[in-house]
Design a protein around this motif. Structure first.
Motif, PDB file in Angstrom:
ATOM      1  N   ALA A  56       0.839  -1.210   0.000  1.00  0.00           N
ATOM      2  CA  ALA A  56       0.000   0.000   0.000  1.00  0.00           C
ATOM      3  C   ALA A  56       0.865   1.248   0.000  1.00  0.00           C
ATOM      4  CB  ALA A  56      -0.931  -0.013   1.215  1.00  0.00           C
ATOM      5  N   ALA A  57       1.917   1.229   0.819  1.00  0.00           N
ATOM      6  CA  ALA A  57       2.796   2.399   0.907  1.00  0.00           C
ATOM      7  C   ALA A  57       3.501   2.626  -0.421  1.00  0.00           C
ATOM      8  CB  ALA A  57       3.802   2.206   2.036  1.00  0.00           C
ATOM      9  N   GLY A  58       3.997   1.556  -1.021  1.00  0.00           N
ATOM     10  CA  GLY A  58       4.698   1.685  -2.290  1.00  0.00           C
ATOM     11  C   GLY A  58       3.813   2.252  -3.378  1.00  0.00           C
ATOM     12  N   ILE A  59       2.573   1.820  -3.411  1.00  0.00           N
ATOM     13  CA  ILE A  59       1.672   2.294  -4.459  1.00  0.00           C
ATOM     14  C   ILE A  59       1.162   3.701  -4.138  1.00  0.00           C
ATOM     15  CG2 ILE A  59      -0.624   1.888  -5.422  1.00  0.00           C
ATOM     16  CD1 ILE A  59       0.215  -1.111  -5.478  1.00  0.00           C
ATOM     17  N   ALA A  60       0.945   3.961  -2.849  1.00  0.00           N
ATOM     18  CA  ALA A  60       0.450   5.291  -2.475  1.00  0.00           C
ATOM     19  C   ALA A  60       1.487   6.372  -2.761  1.00  0.00           C
ATOM     20  CB  ALA A  60       0.061   5.306  -0.991  1.00  0.00           C
ATOM     21  N   ASP A  61       2.779   6.081  -2.520  1.00  0.00           N
ATOM     22  CA  ASP A  61       3.792   7.126  -2.689  1.00  0.00           C
ATOM     23  C   ASP A  61       4.478   7.066  -4.058  1.00  0.00           C
ATOM     24  OD1 ASP A  61       5.696   5.137  -2.626  1.00  0.00           O
ATOM     25  OD2 ASP A  61       6.178   5.420  -0.514  1.00  0.00           O
ATOM     26  N   GLY A  62       4.052   6.152  -4.913  1.00  0.00           N
ATOM     27  CA  GLY A  62       4.576   6.135  -6.271  1.00  0.00           C
ATOM     28  C   GLY A  62       5.848   5.338  -6.454  1.00  0.00           C
ATOM     29  N   ASP A  63       6.380   4.745  -5.379  1.00  0.00           N
ATOM     30  CA  ASP A  63       7.584   3.929  -5.523  1.00  0.00           C
ATOM     31  C   ASP A  63       7.271   2.566  -6.132  1.00  0.00           C
ATOM     32  OD1 ASP A  63       9.152   5.875  -4.525  1.00  0.00           O
ATOM     33  OD2 ASP A  63       9.208   5.092  -2.473  1.00  0.00           O
ATOM     34  N   GLY A  64       6.062   2.086  -5.863  1.00  0.00           N
ATOM     35  CA  GLY A  64       5.672   0.780  -6.375  1.00  0.00           C
ATOM     36  C   GLY A  64       5.166   0.882  -7.801  1.00  0.00           C
TER      37      GLY A  64
END
Length: 330
Positions: free
Chosen positions: A192-200
DNA sequence: TTCCAGGTCCGGC
DNA sequence: GCCGGACCTGGA
């Protein structure tokens, strides 16, 4: 509203067979779920798929639902290809109308992160609990009961949307542990964090990517390896050649294809052997050589046949969601 | 009590 | 690279 459609379609097997986790069998042929931020109730009728939805306009949702159900898949071609194989010919005869869905990728990804060393009733509970506790409420847009439904059918459709990555990040790991996700909780939060902040990865962009690129992106996520990535690609990212290898597929390949590259039942210690990542790749390669772009459908029919034959109907668990932070003494 | 469930990660070769 | 064990949880 009616989506005209006459080909075979097994709604129960498709919606409640273990590829999606938020559909509930309401009886009388009706199934209720939450897709595209809507509560949707649908059933098969002679002329097609009948559905009702809220809050969005049904005319607007008809095409997204048709896409979700993959009504445009050419199943005659799929069946012709699979039926060259005697075992799959039998599976196709018995489960005709079973389809692969085109789910929303984020919910699908989280669902299969939750599938690790888990069982379908608990995956179902985990997904529903996350929605019930952290998803956007759809209560103001309650779906009316269908005409011939049970008296409580209205209550069963008081559902929430699946939470966005940002919502789950905000909820935090401990909240998901409180919902009994166990060791999967940090994996869901990390994704979730990766996708929310654009890293994922941009999941929808992976629909356009080729198979190997999409796989490489997905397995960067914590809690996502070959099996989960193949599920997400098959069920939500338009990768019909994906071939998730789980215990049921291993069982099918041992039983049906003695020459296929499946692991032996027991390892050298006499314990149950699970396939290595290398063996999973080999099994997928074998499937791709044998079934081509229909490997995903071959997989789904193999899974369905082995998983559900001999059991009662596909299960749907209690609708009572677990509430985070209450009534549980850690 | 032990095993298992639509697996993945990590440490030790 | 390739094993083998640990891992939250809860039902059988």
């Amino acid at each position: 509203m009616l989506i005209p459609f006459t080909a075979p379609y097994d709604l129960r097997g498709t919606l409640c067979g273990g590829q999606a986790f938020r559909w509930r069998d309401e009886g009388d042929g009706w199934f209720c779920g939450v897709i595209f931020g809507n509560t949707v109730r649908m059933r098969r009728v002679d002329e097609g798929i009948e559905f009702m939805s809220a809050p969005d306009d049904e005319a607007f949702l008809a095409q997204p639902i048709a896409d979700y159900l993959r009504l445009d898949d050419d199943m005659e071609e799929v069946y012709a290809a699979l039926s060259e194989d005697e075992h799959l010919a039998d599976a196709v005869r018995q489960h005709r109308g079973l389809r692969v869905l085109r789910q929303e990728p984020w919910e699908c990804l989280v669902s299969f992160i939750c599938s690790a060393n888990n069982n379908i009733p608990r995956i179902t509970a985990n997904v529903e609990d996350m929605a019930a506790n952290y998803g956007e409420s759809l209560l103001r847009h309650r779906l009316p009961p269908h005409d011939d439904g049970e008296a409580n059918s209205e209550a069963t459709c008081e559902r929430r949307a699946f939470p966005t990555p940002r919502m789950l990040v905000h909820a935090g790991e401990q909240a998901l542990r409180d919902l009994k996700l166990g060791f999967r909780a940090p994996n869901v939060i990390a994704a979730a964090a990766g996708i929310a902040d654009g890293d994922g990865p941009d999941l929808y962009a992976l629909r356009e990517a080729d198979f190997d690129d999409a796989l490489a992106e997905l397995v960067k996520l914590r809690g996502v390896a070959d099996k989960v990535a193949n599920c997400v690609m098959l069920f939500s990212l338009d990768k019909p050649q994906a071939f998730p290898v789980d215990v049921w597929i291993v069982k099918a390949m041992r039983d049906w294809y003695p020459d296929a590259p499946a692991p032996p039942p027991l390892n050298s210690n006499g314990k149950k052997a699970s396939p290595t990542e290398k063996q999973k790749r080999e099994m997928r390669q074998w499937a791709h050589e044998r079934f081509g772009t229909h490997a995903g459908y071959a997989n789904q029919y193999m899974f369905h046949h082995k998983r559900w034959m001999g059991t009662a109907q596909a299960p749907h668990t209690s609708l009572l969601p677990r509430v985070a932070g209450t009534a549980d003494d850690r």
